[in-house]
Write a protein that holds these residues in place. Structure first.
Motif, PDB file in Angstrom:
ATOM      1  N   LEU A  79       0.832  -1.196   0.000  1.00 35.76           N
ATOM      2  CA  LEU A  79       0.000   0.000   0.000  1.00 35.76           C
ATOM      3  C   LEU A  79       0.873   1.255   0.000  1.00 35.76           C
ATOM      4  CD1 LEU A  79      -2.373  -1.190   2.857  1.00 35.76           C
ATOM      5  CD2 LEU A  79      -2.833  -1.314   0.410  1.00 35.76           C
ATOM      6  N   THR A  80       0.369   2.333  -0.587  1.00 36.38           N
ATOM      7  CA  THR A  80       1.093   3.596  -0.547  1.00 36.38           C
ATOM      8  C   THR A  80       0.799   4.342   0.749  1.00 36.38           C
ATOM      9  OG1 THR A  80      -0.684   4.669  -1.767  1.00 36.38           O
ATOM     10  CG2 THR A  80       1.185   3.878  -3.047  1.00 36.38           C
ATOM     11  N   LYS A  81      -0.390   4.105   1.311  1.00 38.11           N
ATOM     12  CA  LYS A  81      -0.794   4.739   2.572  1.00 38.11           C
ATOM     13  C   LYS A  81      -0.817   3.673   3.666  1.00 38.11           C
ATOM     14  CE  LYS A  81      -4.748   7.028   4.695  1.00 38.11           C
ATOM     15  NZ  LYS A  81      -6.160   7.301   4.587  1.00 38.11           N
ATOM     16  N   GLY A  82      -0.395   4.013   4.861  1.00 39.37           N
ATOM     17  CA  GLY A  82      -0.389   3.056   5.948  1.00 39.37           C
ATOM     18  C   GLY A  82      -1.742   2.906   6.626  1.00 39.37           C
ATOM     19  N   PHE A  83      -2.043   1.699   7.082  1.00 37.24           N
ATOM     20  CA  PHE A  83      -3.270   1.387   7.812  1.00 37.24           C
ATOM     21  C   PHE A  83      -2.913   0.510   9.001  1.00 37.24           C
ATOM     22  CE2 PHE A  83      -4.809   2.185   3.535  1.00 37.24           C
ATOM     23  CZ  PHE A  83      -5.968   2.911   3.746  1.00 37.24           C
ATOM     24  N   THR A  84      -3.804   0.448   9.977  1.00 41.05           N
ATOM     25  CA  THR A  84      -3.613  -0.494  11.082  1.00 41.05           C
ATOM     26  C   THR A  84      -4.151  -1.851  10.643  1.00 41.05           C
ATOM     27  OG1 THR A  84      -5.776  -0.111  12.103  1.00 41.05           O
ATOM     28  CG2 THR A  84      -3.954   1.347  12.786  1.00 41.05           C
ATOM     29  N   GLU A 103      -7.925  -1.857  10.787  1.00 41.12           N
ATOM     30  CA  GLU A 103      -8.561  -1.158   9.662  1.00 41.12           C
ATOM     31  C   GLU A 103      -8.608  -2.048   8.418  1.00 41.12           C
ATOM     32  OE1 GLU A 103      -7.568   3.565  10.148  1.00 41.12           O
ATOM     33  OE2 GLU A 103      -5.901   2.238   9.664  1.00 41.12           O
ATOM     34  N   ILE A 104      -7.511  -2.749   8.159  1.00 45.34           N
ATOM     35  CA  ILE A 104      -7.476  -3.637   6.990  1.00 45.34           C
ATOM     36  C   ILE A 104      -8.484  -4.764   7.159  1.00 45.34           C
ATOM     37  CG2 ILE A 104      -6.042  -5.326   5.735  1.00 45.34           C
ATOM     38  CD1 ILE A 104      -5.367  -2.398   5.065  1.00 45.34           C
ATOM     39  N   GLU A 105      -8.515  -5.389   8.329  1.00 43.90           N
ATOM     40  CA  GLU A 105      -9.465  -6.483   8.569  1.00 43.90           C
ATOM     41  C   GLU A 105     -10.912  -6.009   8.407  1.00 43.90           C
ATOM     42  OE1 GLU A 105      -8.113  -7.747  12.414  1.00 43.90           O
ATOM     43  OE2 GLU A 105      -6.777  -9.260  11.542  1.00 43.90           O
ATOM     44  N   GLN A 106     -11.221  -4.801   8.901  1.00 42.49           N
ATOM     45  CA  GLN A 106     -12.579  -4.257   8.758  1.00 42.49           C
ATOM     46  C   GLN A 106     -12.922  -4.030   7.289  1.00 42.49           C
ATOM     47  OE1 GLN A 106     -12.408  -0.780  11.247  1.00 42.49           O
ATOM     48  NE2 GLN A 106     -13.085  -1.879  13.081  1.00 42.49           N
ATOM     49  N   ARG A 107     -11.985  -3.461   6.536  1.00 36.44           N
ATOM     50  CA  ARG A 107     -12.246  -3.198   5.122  1.00 36.44           C
ATOM     51  C   ARG A 107     -12.434  -4.497   4.342  1.00 36.44           C
ATOM     52  NH1 ARG A 107     -10.158   2.201   3.151  1.00 36.44           N
ATOM     53  NH2 ARG A 107      -9.921   3.401   5.049  1.00 36.44           N
ATOM     54  N   LEU A 108     -11.612  -5.495   4.635  1.00 38.96           N
ATOM     55  CA  LEU A 108     -11.729  -6.769   3.926  1.00 38.96           C
ATOM     56  C   LEU A 108     -13.039  -7.475   4.255  1.00 38.96           C
ATOM     57  CD1 LEU A 108      -8.090  -8.151   4.271  1.00 38.96           C
ATOM     58  CD2 LEU A 108      -9.135  -7.090   2.261  1.00 38.96           C
ATOM     59  N   SER A 109     -13.490  -7.380   5.500  1.00 41.18           N
ATOM     60  CA  SER A 109     -14.720  -8.080   5.901  1.00 41.18           C
ATOM     61  C   SER A 109     -15.960  -7.518   5.215  1.00 41.18           C
ATOM     62  CB  SER A 109     -14.888  -8.025   7.419  1.00 41.18           C
ATOM     63  OG  SER A 109     -15.148  -6.705   7.841  1.00 41.18           O
TER      64      SER A 109
END
Length: 103
Positions: free
Chosen positions: A40-45, A48-54
């Motif tokens: 990714l170009t921008k960092g996430f926690t 946050e990634i798990e929430q977006r994927l779900s």
């Protein structure tokens, strides 16, 4: 040298067209698993990634015919479904390994 193939017991299928259609349907229902490394170009926690994927279940996408199969398939865009996305391994705020289940 030439090699020959011998076929024994060949017969016509009584449900020929139906059997072929059934194979096509079964092929469409087959699920495949992939693992991808994501940068990714921008960092996430991780959360946050798990929430977006779900949020992305049975995601419809349009796939171009892969170059490796162009010799046997027509070049076109086909609808595909990504059934699930799951974080496999967290490598940091800008990198992780993703598991995908697709049709």
């Amino acid at each position: 040298t030439q090699k020959y193939i011998k076929v024994l017991g060949l017969s016509i299928c009584p449900n020929g067209r139906k059997d072929v259609a059934g194979l096509a349907v079964a092929a469409q229902e087959k699920r495949k698993a992939y693992r991808a490394k994501v940068h990714l170009t921008k960092g996430f926690t991780q959360k946050e990634i798990e929430q977006r994927l779900s949020r992305h279940v049975n995601l419809s996408v349009k796939q171009k015919t892969p170059i490796r199969v162009l010799h046997r398939r027509t070049a076109m865009i086909r609808p595909k479904v990504i059934h699930s996305l799951r974080l496999f391994k967290w490598l940091g705020p800008k990198c992780f390994i993703l598991d995908l289940i697709t049709e």
